[in-house]
Design a protein around this motif. Structure first.
Motif, PDB file in Angstrom:
ATOM      1  N   VAL A 555       9.395 -14.767  11.093  1.00 25.36           N
ATOM      2  CA  VAL A 555      10.276 -15.057  12.226  1.00 25.36           C
ATOM      3  C   VAL A 555       9.482 -15.484  13.467  1.00 25.36           C
ATOM      4  N   LEU A 556       8.175 -15.201  13.474  1.00 25.91           N
ATOM      5  CA  LEU A 556       7.360 -15.591  14.633  1.00 25.91           C
ATOM      6  C   LEU A 556       7.060 -17.087  14.637  1.00 25.91           C
ATOM      7  N   GLY A 557       7.238 -17.751  13.511  1.00 29.09           N
ATOM      8  CA  GLY A 557       7.050 -19.194  13.453  1.00 29.09           C
ATOM      9  C   GLY A 557       5.660 -19.633  13.878  1.00 29.09           C
ATOM     10  N   ASP A 558       5.604 -20.555  14.851  1.00 35.05           N
ATOM     11  CA  ASP A 558       4.327 -21.114  15.317  1.00 35.05           C
ATOM     12  C   ASP A 558       3.472 -20.079  16.048  1.00 35.05           C
ATOM     13  N   LYS A 559       4.069 -18.996  16.509  1.00 32.82           N
ATOM     14  CA  LYS A 559       3.330 -17.980  17.255  1.00 32.82           C
ATOM     15  C   LYS A 559       2.627 -16.978  16.337  1.00 32.82           C
ATOM     16  N   LEU A 560       2.835 -17.106  15.031  1.00 28.42           N
ATOM     17  CA  LEU A 560       2.345 -16.104  14.105  1.00 28.42           C
ATOM     18  C   LEU A 560       0.819 -15.990  14.109  1.00 28.42           C
ATOM     19  N   LYS A 561       0.107 -17.122  14.006  1.00 25.80           N
ATOM     20  CA  LYS A 561      -1.352 -17.074  13.935  1.00 25.80           C
ATOM     21  C   LYS A 561      -1.953 -16.546  15.231  1.00 25.80           C
ATOM     22  N   THR A 562      -1.338 -16.898  16.350  1.00 21.13           N
ATOM     23  CA  THR A 562      -1.813 -16.375  17.626  1.00 21.13           C
ATOM     24  C   THR A 562      -1.608 -14.868  17.690  1.00 21.13           C
ATOM     25  N   PHE A 563      -0.445 -14.433  17.224  1.00 21.03           N
ATOM     26  CA  PHE A 563      -0.136 -13.006  17.189  1.00 21.03           C
ATOM     27  C   PHE A 563      -1.166 -12.259  16.343  1.00 21.03           C
ATOM     28  N   ARG A 564      -1.517 -12.830  15.190  1.00 25.95           N
ATOM     29  CA  ARG A 564      -2.512 -12.198  14.330  1.00 25.95           C
ATOM     30  C   ARG A 564      -3.875 -12.133  15.016  1.00 25.95           C
ATOM     31  N   SER A 565      -4.257 -13.199  15.691  1.00 28.53           N
ATOM     32  CA  SER A 565      -5.564 -13.235  16.362  1.00 28.53           C
ATOM     33  C   SER A 565      -5.645 -12.178  17.450  1.00 28.53           C
ATOM     34  N   GLU A 566      -4.550 -11.981  18.169  1.00 30.81           N
ATOM     35  CA  GLU A 566      -4.536 -10.975  19.235  1.00 30.81           C
ATOM     36  C   GLU A 566      -4.666  -9.568  18.651  1.00 30.81           C
ATOM     37  N   LEU A 567      -3.992  -9.338  17.524  1.00 33.28           N
ATOM     38  CA  LEU A 567      -4.088  -8.017  16.899  1.00 33.28           C
ATOM     39  C   LEU A 567      -5.485  -7.767  16.363  1.00 33.28           C
ATOM     40  N   ALA A 568      -6.112  -8.797  15.816  1.00 30.02           N
ATOM     41  CA  ALA A 568      -7.447  -8.636  15.238  1.00 30.02           C
ATOM     42  C   ALA A 568      -8.480  -8.235  16.270  1.00 30.02           C
ATOM     43  N   LYS A 569      -8.197  -8.467  17.560  1.00 28.40           N
ATOM     44  CA  LYS A 569      -9.122  -8.098  18.626  1.00 28.40           C
ATOM     45  C   LYS A 569      -9.086  -6.597  18.930  1.00 28.40           C
ATOM     46  N   GLN A 570      -8.034  -5.919  18.486  1.00 32.63           N
ATOM     47  CA  GLN A 570      -7.904  -4.491  18.772  1.00 32.63           C
ATOM     48  C   GLN A 570      -8.969  -3.694  18.002  1.00 32.63           C
ATOM     49  N   SER A 571      -9.527  -2.706  18.662  1.00 29.05           N
ATOM     50  CA  SER A 571     -10.611  -1.929  18.045  1.00 29.05           C
ATOM     51  C   SER A 571     -10.130  -1.112  16.850  1.00 29.05           C
ATOM     52  N   GLN A 572      -8.833  -0.762  16.834  1.00 33.79           N
ATOM     53  CA  GLN A 572      -8.317   0.041  15.725  1.00 33.79           C
ATOM     54  C   GLN A 572      -8.055  -0.796  14.474  1.00 33.79           C
ATOM     55  N   ILE A 573      -8.116  -2.125  14.612  1.00 36.75           N
ATOM     56  CA  ILE A 573      -7.792  -3.009  13.486  1.00 36.75           C
ATOM     57  C   ILE A 573      -9.072  -3.689  13.006  1.00 36.75           C
ATOM     58  N   VAL A 574      -9.406  -3.461  11.747  1.00 39.53           N
ATOM     59  CA  VAL A 574     -10.629  -4.023  11.173  1.00 39.53           C
ATOM     60  C   VAL A 574     -10.428  -5.491  10.836  1.00 39.53           C
ATOM     61  N   SER A 575      -9.320  -5.822  10.191  1.00 43.12           N
ATOM     62  CA  SER A 575      -9.020  -7.211   9.823  1.00 43.12           C
ATOM     63  C   SER A 575      -7.524  -7.370   9.665  1.00 43.12           C
ATOM     64  N   ALA A 576      -7.067  -8.616   9.763  1.00 43.08           N
ATOM     65  CA  ALA A 576      -5.640  -8.914   9.649  1.00 43.08           C
ATOM     66  C   ALA A 576      -5.466 -10.129   8.759  1.00 43.08           C
ATOM     67  N   SER A 577      -4.515 -10.028   7.836  1.00 42.86           N
ATOM     68  CA  SER A 577      -4.283 -11.106   6.879  1.00 42.86           C
ATOM     69  C   SER A 577      -2.809 -11.459   6.825  1.00 42.86           C
ATOM     70  N   LEU A 578      -2.528 -12.753   6.647  1.00 46.30           N
ATOM     71  CA  LEU A 578      -1.167 -13.231   6.439  1.00 46.30           C
ATOM     72  C   LEU A 578      -0.972 -13.483   4.955  1.00 46.30           C
ATOM     73  N   ALA A 579       0.160 -13.065   4.434  1.00 45.46           N
ATOM     74  CA  ALA A 579       0.379 -13.185   2.997  1.00 45.46           C
ATOM     75  C   ALA A 579       1.854 -13.370   2.687  1.00 45.46           C
ATOM     76  N   GLY A 580       2.102 -14.087   1.600  1.00 52.93           N
ATOM     77  CA  GLY A 580       3.470 -14.199   1.113  1.00 52.93           C
ATOM     78  C   GLY A 580       3.855 -12.968   0.304  1.00 52.93           C
ATOM     79  N   TYR A 581       2.887 -12.430  -0.421  1.00 51.64           N
ATOM     80  CA  TYR A 581       3.165 -11.308  -1.311  1.00 51.64           C
ATOM     81  C   TYR A 581       2.016 -10.306  -1.270  1.00 51.64           C
ATOM     82  N   LEU A 582       2.340  -9.065  -1.674  1.00 54.71           N
ATOM     83  CA  LEU A 582       1.349  -7.995  -1.691  1.00 54.71           C
ATOM     84  C   LEU A 582       1.399  -7.273  -3.032  1.00 54.71           C
ATOM     85  N   PRO A 583       0.293  -6.660  -3.443  1.00 52.56           N
ATOM     86  CA  PRO A 583       0.236  -6.048  -4.774  1.00 52.56           C
ATOM     87  C   PRO A 583       0.914  -4.692  -4.865  1.00 52.56           C
ATOM     88  N   ALA A 584       2.163  -4.634  -4.510  1.00 50.77           N
ATOM     89  CA  ALA A 584       2.926  -3.391  -4.639  1.00 50.77           C
ATOM     90  C   ALA A 584       4.396  -3.705  -4.431  1.00 50.77           C
TER      91      ALA A 584
END
Length: 881
Positions: A555-584
């Motif tokens: 739902v974030l559309g074009d803002k999604l990658k920027t949103f992910r980059s901002e979260l990745a800067k947080q010290s509590q977050i090691v890495s952030a990935s965008l995915a269509g599906y997850l193994p569970a």
């Protein structure tokens, strides 16, 4: 009272009037003769027993005492049966309590399981046309691999209605995932949204409370709400004519309100949108919907199934060359096939879990398992009753003798003892009702049901319960009744009771059966928990700990990658990935057809699972690369690159997979086929349940980002979630939703976890019931051997030797039960484990532990009574000698 007067009274009570004078004189003479022969008795009690014995002996010799049949049906007699039964129960409180407790637990367990089984078997039977309603499913063999789909081509229903007169109507359901529903300023995330044909409510028996059933879904962008959903969005107002915004599909007009979908349905939706609101399929092999056929009265589904090959050849055969690059006949010559099956809707819930099921189905074997458990536990309770009744036969032998002397026939005695067992059973039923009411919330949680007290008060269920309890009482009391009523009064009254000894083999057999069942259930519990622990601890090929999933990130559309980059800067977050599906979780990947570019053109393509990921996916989830490289922003051509897992390499038969090229089958149009280059091979990881082997998987770079995976590093998870929610709400009005990957993984095995918990509870109940019976038998045995114990103690026996003496007979039965239960448990659990592609090995210590627990519990139960008897002062036990 002297013997002649006693004889007269007995004759008046039990002899037919027209025979009284005939036998009276002879009886007096017989009594006088017998008294002169034996001489004066030493004890008054023995005197009276001799008198009764003489009377009985005379009656048996002359066969002169006749009985009126009115004694058997007289209401006063029946009332008397229950009075005596109540007095006997009250006099033997301990044995009565053990019997009632055992039967109550058995009946309560049985009643709960009956509720569960009845509900499982009732799915989709609310449809008035259920016997004529079938789901059309598709089954394909492609490249040697079997594929079973719960849907059929979107065009199939109309073709069946057009070509086959036995089809009265068809209707379709199509689910398109999660929607954000907007009503005024309110927004809700709804997952139970489906699109249906206009005749859906005419085919399925879900009544429309508001709106016209014939026109409610005829127009595009119309929707029918369930009763509870309409109340949620519009309160007490009439929602018909009002509008809701359904995600990106725009404004939908409410045209009706239906009743909530029954809980015993294979689908549960709150929004039924018009099928004409979604894209219509133009080709048979390119689209699918859940298609239901309503057959005409008298038309057999077998007739329709026989036409399946003709349907495939007529409609799907012409499209095969576009999709597979060969004719339909060439496809068949390779040993592959396509076909349809027609599944009764009442069989869906307990049927196989095929691809794209609307909801996960249940497993019929658990219905059989729980039904067997109900029977076994009730059997254990009945065995307790029979054991304790026959064990206590010596205490009632003289009662039987006196009753027979006083004129009671065997049928009367049988009725007396059966009335006692029925009384015990109905008292146990009352206690069982209380136990069920207390246990119902916990049982609902374990069984994933929603039963309430109203379910128990169902007139039909109550009637069956009362009839079942009566039957249990009669069956449990039948053997003791026939056994006790068969005593020979002459032997009984002379103190020569040998019949009771002959019942020992039966008691031993029943105790052994109890422990066979108990040990078998202990083995089952241990194996289930061991398999669950194996699943949770097995290396799954990725690191599922400390991974937080944000939902609906598309739902974030074009803002999604920027949103992910901002979260990745947080010290509590090691890495952030965008995915269509997850193994569970269910439906966690797509499926597409692929062909090796270098393979011959006539080669049948493979149908493989697909993922859409970014370059951070593998490091975020800790998935290793076996060959080649990961996706990278440094390579502009990665939009035409793919990663494959090791299973896919084996599927294609590649020796050097990196650099290999594959092409997609697409929807059959040449422009839709795309070629990709393999740039890396990942190590195999479990992206599906361990019920299946790891399937071949192809991962694409980019696509629709439905979710975001965050590897976190913090002990303060609530603070992190609060920060994420604030950032989310700053970007969108979509409700904030998240989950943890390890929790999603564990949910895949919720059914097994519930089964393990229920097995543990039922095994505990089985052991409890068996121990109740063993406790009662031990108490009876020690009571019968009280004087023997006293003599042994006087002669110098120790407490330990007496305990060993009293315990060894029972422990011998437990060891026999272990020998019987071990192979039975091994076979049963081997069959259960066969459903898992990855499973434990059955090890000897599981059976050893089950046997040790059974021995320990039995020893503890018996020792309590044994020690108590061994510690009694021998003076007390011998003073009557």
């Amino acid at each position: 009272m002297k013997p002649p007067q006693l004889a007269d009274r007995l004759l008046k009570f039990c002899c037919a009037p027209h025979r009284l004078e005939e036998v009276q004189g002879d009886l007096h003479e017989e009594i006088q003769y017998q008294l002169r022969r034996v001489g004066k008795p030493r004890a008054r009690r023995q005197y009276w027993w001799n008198v009764l014995g003489f009377i009985l002996s005379f009656a048996l010799k002359r066969k002169s005492i006749e009985y009126s049949t009115t004694h058997l049906t007289n209401p006063i007699m029946i009332q008397n049966y229950f009075k005596i039964a109540w007095r006997n129960l009250w006099r033997k409180k301990v044995f009565s309590a053990i019997n009632i407790a055992g039967l109550a637990v058995g009946l309560a367990t049985c009643l709960l399981i009956v509720l569960f089984v009845q509900d499982e078997l009732s799915y989709d039977r609310y449809n008035t046309k259920a016997d004529r309603l079938f789901r059309m499913t598709m089954h394909i063999r492609l490249g040697g691999k079997e594929m079973n789909m719960a849907y059929a081509p979107a065009l199939a229903g109309a073709a069946m209605l057009r070509d086959y007169p036995g089809v009265e109507a068809f209707t379709r359901l199509e689910s398109e995932g999660t929607f954000v529903i907007k009503s005024g300023n309110e927004r809700f995330k709804e997952e139970r949204v489906v699109f249906a044909d206009s005749n859906f409510f005419a085919v399925f028996s879900i009544p429309l409370l508001k709106g016209n059933v014939k026109t409610a879904l005829t127009e595009p962008n119309t929707v029918v709400l369930t009763e509870s959903t309409a109340r949620k969005y519009f309160g007490d107002q009439n929602p018909v004519g009002k509008s809701l915004t359904m995600g990106t599909k725009g404004l939908f007009r409410v045209t009706g309100v239906c009743r909530d979908v029954p809980s015993n349905s294979h689908f549960h939706y709150d929004f039924f949108g018009s099928y004409r609101s979604i894209r219509q399929g133009e080709k048979w092999l390119a689209s699918g919907s859940h298609t239901y056929l309503l057959l005409r009265e008298g038309y057999s589904v077998a007739q329709l199934a026989a036409q399946s090959p003709n349907i495939v050849r007529k409609y799907m055969g012409p499209e095969v060359p576009e999709f597979l690059g060969m004719t339909y006949d060439e496809y068949l010559r390779k040993g592959d096939r396509m076909g349809f099956r027609f599944q009764p809707v009442t069989d869906i819930h307990l049927g196989p879990n095929w691809e794209n099921e609307l909801e996960a189905n249940s497993d019929p074997k658990y219905v059989y398992i729980f039904s067997a458990i109900a029977v076994f536990i009730l059997l254990l309770a009945c065995i307790n009753f029979m054991n304790l009744s026959t064990a206590g036969s010596a205490n009632r032998a003289k009662e039987v003798g006196i009753r027979k002397v006083l004129g009671s026939v065997q049928q009367q005695l049988i009725r007396q003892f059966l009335s006692e067992s029925v009384l015990i059973t109905f008292l146990a039923l009352v206690v069982a009702g209380v136990l069920v009411a207390v246990a119902l919330p916990t049982f609902n949680q374990l069984a994933n049901k929603a039963f309430d007290l109203g379910t128990l008060l169902n007139v039909r269920l109550m009637g069956y319960t009362l009839m079942g309890s009566l039957l249990v009482g009669l069956l449990a009391g039948s053997y003791p009744a026939f056994f006790l009523s068969s005593f020979k009064p002459v032997s009984v009254l002379k103190g020569k009771l040998l019949s009771g000894v002959r019942s020992g083999w039966l008691r031993n057999t029943l105790v052994t059966v109890q422990f066979v069942v108990s040990i078998g259930m202990i083995i089952g519990t241990l194996v289930v928990y061991q398999q669950l622990r194996f699943i949770q601890n097995k290396k799954v090929g990725f690191d599922k700990e400390q991974v937080l999933i944000l939902h609906d990130t598309y739902v974030l559309g074009d803002k999604l990658k920027t949103f992910r980059s901002e979260l990745a800067k947080q010290s509590q977050i090691v890495s952030a990935s965008l995915a269509g599906y997850l193994p569970a979780g269910r439906s966690n990947q797509g499926v597409d057809g692929f062909r090796d570019v270098n393979a011959p053109t006539e080669t049948v393509p493979f149908r493989l699972k697909t993922y859409r990921i970014d370059e951070q996916y593998l490091p975020t989830l800790g998935i290793g690369v076996a060959l080649g490289r990961n996706f990278s922003k440094a390579f502009s051509g990665d939009s035409a690159a793919v990663l494959v897992n090791e299973a896919a390499v084996r599927q294609f038969g590649w020796k050097n997979p990196v650099g290999q090229r594959i092409t997609t089958v697409g929807d059959g149009s040449p422009g839709d086929r795309q070629t990709y280059t393999v740039v890396g091979v990942t190590k195999d990881f479990h992206f599906e349940s361990m019920h299946q082997h790891i399937a071949p998987l192809i991962m694409f770079y980019g696509g629709d980002w439905y979710q975001m995976a965050l590897r976190i590093r913090t002990d303060n998870v609530p603070a992190l979630l609060k920060m994420l929610e604030q950032n989310w709400k700053a970007e969108t009005d979509m409700p904030f939703s998240y989950s943890f990957l390890d929790e999603r993984f564990n949910k895949m095995y919720q059914a097994e976890q519930r089964i393990g918990q229920l097995f543990g509870i039922f095994a505990g109940l089985a052991v409890f019931i068996a121990c109740l019976g063993l406790f009662g038998l031990a108490a009876f045995t020690t009571l019968q051997r009280t004087k023997e114990i006293g003599v042994r103690k006087v002669l110098g026996a120790s407490v330990a030797s007496i305990v060993a003496l009293l315990s060894k007979d029972f422990l011998r039965l437990v060891f026999v039960a272990i020998l019987i239960a071990t192979p039975m448990g091994w076979y049963a659990m081997k069959e259960w484990l066969a459903d898992f592609a990855y499973r434990i090995d059955l090890e000897w210590w599981v059976f050893g532990l089950a046997g040790f627990l059974a021995v320990a519990v039995a020893l503890l139960t018996v020792s309590f009574q044994s020690i108590k008897a061994a510690l009694v002062n021998p003076v007390r036990s011998l003073r009557s000698e």
